[in-house]
Design an enzyme around this catalytic site. Structure first.
Site, PDB file in Angstrom:
ATOM      1  CG  ASP A 188      -5.936  -7.384  -6.859  1.00 45.72           C
ATOM      2  OD1 ASP A 188      -6.320  -6.212  -6.749  1.00 45.72           O
ATOM      3  OD2 ASP A 188      -4.832  -7.788  -6.425  1.00 45.72           O
ATOM      4  CD  GLU A 205      -2.874  -0.749 -10.027  1.00 48.72           C
ATOM      5  OE1 GLU A 205      -1.635  -0.804 -10.114  1.00 48.72           O
ATOM      6  OE2 GLU A 205      -3.465  -0.654  -8.941  1.00 48.72           O
TER       7      GLU A 205
END
Length: 545
Positions: A38, A211
């Site tokens: 991420d 997301e």
């Protein structure tokens, strides 16, 4: 004859120069190998900073620095104090999800979620916090609670100084989509308190999977980037845009990038990144990806950080700046790149434990280390670990580890330990989570005789091998070697002589794919005392090669 010789000299010099140019001008992926998912990046003048997810590992949110996108160094962590992050008892692969870093007028902002266990995904705890610092090296401020609406938050500050927080939103009500998409609300940039009500601004291409939102303003458009398709082999990065920050967002006619559909690629699961520009106006994106053991196989290194070059097409949409549309292992570096990537430093390491400060690359589980159980001064030139709870506990584990960064890598240490009971155990561990780990430790049998025991937890606990130790040698050397699909433990009581212990173990057991987790394989030192929690183990060094 002299002319021919001179020609060959020039030719060799030309080739050497071209090789150096090629090396200097290339970003070699992954730029952050091992468990670094991420990635969110910010560019401030000539400096680049990346933060990545850390889940249950402490300190929270590693932060890396580069001047050229080629060479990266870890400069610290964002969350270093228990007052900032208390994760005792938190579940495996919960904790810090997808932090984002933003810079505005001399201040760095990091916004993050501390995910807490719940009945299901829509009923987990999702407190989102902001911390700030003038210097990315820290210290960072105490966290301020922003909302509890969902994970993967992102702070966007517009040209007019208005600020917004984006996040993946959840709905626990029966009959409603568990995650309808990306939500957003305004925020006061001084107090970090929400302004107005949150609104759903985007549902994504694949409903229930959008997301990792990131927002970029360019040429009058707000570009909204989302990670979709889950976190495994169907993962991809999408992009939509709008003239208004609140939408309606128009989806790009094509996926921004993905590796799904290309099983031959060495990079898989690509998505979830940040698009950014260099001071010279070149465009790039970070993203996560994984390197499988085999085609679409398990990935023990977890999700790693990659960088790709980006261009804007005729329709003003971002695309990868290559001919394939797939992420690549080597990409063109910025025009002012300064030198070759220090490959060796990414994959090798040595610590003789002569410092009074623990190396920034080490991690512990769920809580900060302190001198009461991890001590670099108790015995000079050693790392001392006091035995506490078992490796399978979620409380008070004496475990200090580093990320596995290569599928072919060896970890080695030397241990001095005086166990008096079978409940005393210290040594070397390969760890994924509380239900998936393997350890080689020194202990004693019921007669008080020293022995090595190889244990493994693959959902259930097993003792895989024993080896009695003869002689009075105080120091035992331990190592574990990874060789792609397997890893093997070794021991030595005489320097230079190594013996195998136990069977080869499948590396895939320490992977997201096998465990349904989100982290990666970690390797390091541990000590257990399930009797009185007071026995100390002493490690001379940790060597990674």
């Amino acid at each position: 004859m002299k002319g021919i010789k001179f020609f060959w000299i020039l030719f060799v010099l030309f080739l050497t120069n071209q090789q150096l140019i090629a090396q200097i001008d290339s970003i070699h992926n992954p730029v952050l190998p091992g468990f670094n998912p991420d990635p969110c990046i910010v560019n401030v003048n000539d400096d680049y900073y990346i933060v990545t997810s850390s889940f249950e590992w402490f300190p929270g949110i590693p932060i890396y620095h580069s001047k050229d996108l080629i060479n990266w160094n870890q400069i610290g962590h964002v969350l270093t104090r228990k007052s900032q992050l208390d994760m005792r008892g938190i579940g495996d692969s919960d904790g810090i999800f997808a932090p984002s870093i933003t810079y505005h007028k001399g201040l760095y902002y990091v916004i993050f979620t501390t995910v807490q266990d719940g009945v299901n995904w829509s009923l987990k705890g999702y407190p989102n916090y902001i911390v700030t610092a003038r210097d990315p090296k820290g210290p960072w401020s105490e966290p301020v609670l922003v909302n509890s609406l969902g994970f993967d938050p992102f702070l966007f500050i517009d040209d007019n100084e208005e600020a917004y927080v984006l996040f993946r939103t959840f709905d626990h009500r029966p009959g409603k989509p568990a995650s309808a998409g990306i939500g957003m609300h305004s925020i006061d940039l001084k107090t970090f308190q929400p302004i107005g009500e949150p609104k759903l601004i985007y549902t994504g291409w694949n409903r229930n999977s959008a997301e990792g939102p990131k927002l970029l303003k360019k040429d009058g458009y707000y570009y909204l980037f989302t990670a979709e398709g889950g976190t495994s082999y169907e993962h991809y990065e999408a992009v939509a845009r709008s003239k208004s920050i609140w939408g309606e967002y128009e989806r790009s006619p094509q996926i921004f990038y993905t590796t799904r559909g290309d099983s031959s690629s060495s990079i898989q699961k690509a998505g979830h990144g940040t698009v950014f520009s260099t001071p010279n106006g070149e465009w790039y994106t970070t993203h996560l990806g994984s390197r499988p053991l085999s085609s679409l196989g398990a990935c023990p290194l977890g999700r790693e950080t990659f960088i790709q070059k980006v261009r804007w097409n005729a329709g003003a949409w971002p695309v990868l700046d290559n001919t394939t549309g797939f992420p690549e292992e080597a990409v063109v570096a910025p025009v002012k790149a300064t030198g070759n990537k220090r490959e060796k430093e990414l994959y090798t390491f040595f610590d003789s434990f002569d410092s009074k400060k623990i190396d920034v690359s080490f991690q512990t589980l769920r809580e900060p280390w302190d001198k009461s159980w991890l001590n670099l001064e108790r015995k000079k030139g050693t790392l001392a670990l006091k035995g506490r709870r078992a490796l399978g506990s979620r409380f008070d584990q004496s475990l200090v580890v580093r990320r596995l960064t290569s599928l072919t890598q060896t970890y080695e240490t030397a241990l001095e330990f005086d166990p008096k009971d079978f409940r005393h155990l210290a040594g070397l561990a390969c760890y994924y989570d509380t239900k998936h780990f393997f350890s080689l430790g020194l202990t004693v049998d019921d007669h008080g005789d020293r022995q090595l025991v190889l244990t493994g937890v693959d959902k259930t606990y097993k003792q895989l091998a024993f080896k009695g130790l003869e002689g009075s040698e105080a120091k035992v050397r331990l190592k574990v070697s990874f060789s792609n699909k397997h890893f093997q433990f070794y021991f030595s009581t005489k320097e230079g002589e190594w013996d195998k212990i136990g069977p080869e173990i499948q590396s895939s057991i320490l992977s997201d794919d096998y465990t349904d987790g989100f982290t990666g394989a970690m390797v390091g030192l541990f000590s257990q005392d399930m009797l009185y929690e007071r026995e100390w183990a002493y490690f001379d060094y940790l060597k990674v090669y």
